[in-house]
Design an enzyme around this catalytic site. Structure first.
Site, PDB file in Angstrom:
ATOM      1  N   HIS A  32     -41.528   5.252  -4.655  1.00  0.00           N
ATOM      2  CA  HIS A  32     -40.187   4.690  -4.489  1.00  0.00           C
ATOM      3  C   HIS A  32     -39.671   4.963  -3.086  1.00  0.00           C
ATOM      4  O   HIS A  32     -39.222   4.046  -2.377  1.00  0.00           O
ATOM      5  CB  HIS A  32     -39.240   5.284  -5.528  1.00  0.00           C
ATOM      6  CG  HIS A  32     -37.840   4.763  -5.431  1.00  0.00           C
ATOM      7  ND1 HIS A  32     -37.376   3.699  -6.180  1.00  0.00           N
ATOM      8  CD2 HIS A  32     -36.783   5.148  -4.656  1.00  0.00           C
ATOM      9  CE1 HIS A  32     -36.120   3.448  -5.869  1.00  0.00           C
ATOM     10  NE2 HIS A  32     -35.734   4.324  -4.948  1.00  0.00           N
ATOM     11  N   GLU A  33     -39.735   6.214  -2.666  1.00  0.00           N
ATOM     12  CA  GLU A  33     -39.237   6.574  -1.341  1.00  0.00           C
ATOM     13  C   GLU A  33     -40.119   6.008  -0.239  1.00  0.00           C
ATOM     14  O   GLU A  33     -39.638   5.687   0.848  1.00  0.00           O
ATOM     15  CB  GLU A  33     -39.124   8.092  -1.216  1.00  0.00           C
ATOM     16  CG  GLU A  33     -38.201   8.752  -2.240  1.00  0.00           C
ATOM     17  CD  GLU A  33     -36.807   8.150  -2.261  1.00  0.00           C
ATOM     18  OE1 GLU A  33     -36.337   7.648  -1.210  1.00  0.00           O
ATOM     19  OE2 GLU A  33     -36.177   8.166  -3.338  1.00  0.00           O
ATOM     20  N   HIS A  36     -38.871   2.574   0.723  1.00  0.00           N
ATOM     21  CA  HIS A  36     -37.761   2.655   1.675  1.00  0.00           C
ATOM     22  C   HIS A  36     -38.272   3.004   3.068  1.00  0.00           C
ATOM     23  O   HIS A  36     -37.863   2.394   4.074  1.00  0.00           O
ATOM     24  CB  HIS A  36     -36.763   3.741   1.233  1.00  0.00           C
ATOM     25  CG  HIS A  36     -36.034   3.449  -0.036  1.00  0.00           C
ATOM     26  ND1 HIS A  36     -35.434   2.233  -0.295  1.00  0.00           N
ATOM     27  CD2 HIS A  36     -35.779   4.232  -1.127  1.00  0.00           C
ATOM     28  CE1 HIS A  36     -34.845   2.279  -1.482  1.00  0.00           C
ATOM     29  NE2 HIS A  36     -35.052   3.477  -2.008  1.00  0.00           N
TER      30      HIS A  36
END
Length: 388
Positions: A32-33, A36
């Site tokens: 998820h990170e 980003h």
């Protein structure tokens, strides 16, 4: 050591020190990170911190771009902090922004165009969906696609199926016009449509028959003893070896199946949440970190494939949750950026601050509620009745 009867926090701790839980959550949070992070770098935004977990740093290092990669003490999430952010929630540091040079502004997140900021924010949930698709596809390529003829071998007396006219030997062809290729396909549709009328096209000895049935909501135990409420017809199938096989799956077909599996999780989750809001489903099935830890320990006993499948399901769930339009989550940021795009300017600092406070309160309440649900599952029935 049996893990199936461990229904306490000590049971989770004894489960290899919680390694299955850490594996599942760390993998999901990392991707998820990473979503980003990669899109931010692609957009020219400086990333100050990439953290797995919250709280005090346990260990870490700095890369040649100046990003601090670290693992923190509380393994219940993670964050990417961009240059110009005041905290992990990407709230701008107004004092730092005011003191920025023109070159620094070009590297700060807050000074990027709305499209770039939106792409960076949405990349996290997208990475979760891509991880799930990759895991599902990989499992299909390695193990093949299970296939079992959607045949009715027994009808439970006084069940929905008996009332609808199902008979032994019936083979289900379609449900509400959707083609059924295996007994698992039928189970999935029935289990997620309790209380909904379903039209079944049946092959009965060569003749085509149409039946209507409304699955009943019943409590059913899974292989680990967990109780789930799902839609049930009251039909069973014998596991005849001649009817069950694993079909080899190539890379392209595996990718298609991976997308279908991911969409099934999204569809099932949204359907459940929608039924909660209209009062047709109870929210007591929602679980938090304790529940994830417990299920991770249970699933780990079934092997790495089952644990990876749980990772994929959790990845979809976290990606979907983060898209909800709640300030503090990715969806809340996207909501603010959408408003900014329509207005031609961002919301005032005061409005954003109020929004983040509301979002923080909602997230905390959700965590408290899911933790309450987790703890209630461990209590004996008489104690649950007392607290409910």
């Amino acid at each position: 050591m049996s893990l199936l009867n461990d229904i306490s926090a000590w049971g989770i701790i004894r489960c290899w020190g919680g390694l299955p839980f850490l594996f599942v959550l760390t993998l999901v949070v990392f991707f998820h990170e990473l979503g980003h992070f990669l899109i931010a770098r692609w957009c020219g935004v400086r990333v100050s911190v990439f953290s797995i977990g919250f709280g005090p740093e346990l260990f870490g290092f700095n890369d040649h771009h100046g990003t601090r990669w670290k693992v923190s003490a509380v393994p219940l999430g993670g964050y990417v902090k961009f240059f110009g952010d005041d905290n992990a929630a990407s709230v701008p540091d107004q004092a730092a922004i005011a003191a920025m040079s023109e070159a620094e502004r070009r590297e700060s997140f807050v000074h990027q165009p709305v499209v770039a900021r939106s792409a960076i924010v949405v990349a996290g949930p997208v990475a979760n969906f891509l991880l799930a698709i990759a895991i599902f596809a990989g499992l299909f390529m390695i193990f093949g696609k299970p296939s079992a003829l959607p045949r009715v071998d027994a009808v439970r007396p006084d069940s929905v199926a008996a009332a609808a006219g199902f008979q032994m030997g019936d083979v289900v062809l379609t449900i509400n016009g959707r083609s059924i290729e295996s007994f698992t396909d039928m189970q999935r549709i029935v289990s997620t449509n309790a209380g909904e009328p379903l039209m079944f096209d049946i092959d009965r000895g060569g003749a085509r028959v149409t039946l209507k049935a409304i699955p009943a909501l019943e409590e059913v135990k899974d292989g680990f003893g967990n109780v789930n409420r799902i839609g049930v017809l009251g039909i069973t199938r014998l596991n005849a070896p001649s009817d069950t096989n694993l079909q080899p799956v190539g890379p392209l077909d595996a990718l298609v199946l991976g997308v279908q599996e991911t969409w099934f999780v999204v569809e099932k989750t949204l359907l459940y949440i929608g039924r909660i809001f209209v009062g047709r489903e109870s929210a007591d099935q929602l679980g938090g970190p304790i529940r994830i830890a417990e299920v991770s320990c249970q699933v780990a006993t079934a092997g790495i494939a089952a644990l990876l499948q749980l990772t994929a399901i959790l990845s979809v769930s976290i990606g979907l949750l983060n898209l909800f339009p709640i300030p503090l989550l990715d969806g809340g940021h996207l909501l603010f950026y959408g408003i900014e795009a329509v207005r031609g300017k961002p919301l005032s600092e005061r409005a954003q601050e109020v929004g983040f406070r509301i979002g923080f309160a909602l997230v905390v309440m959700l965590m408290i509620f899911t933790t309450y649900n987790d703890l209630m599952r461990w209590l004996p029935a008489n104690w649950r009745a007392f607290f409910s």
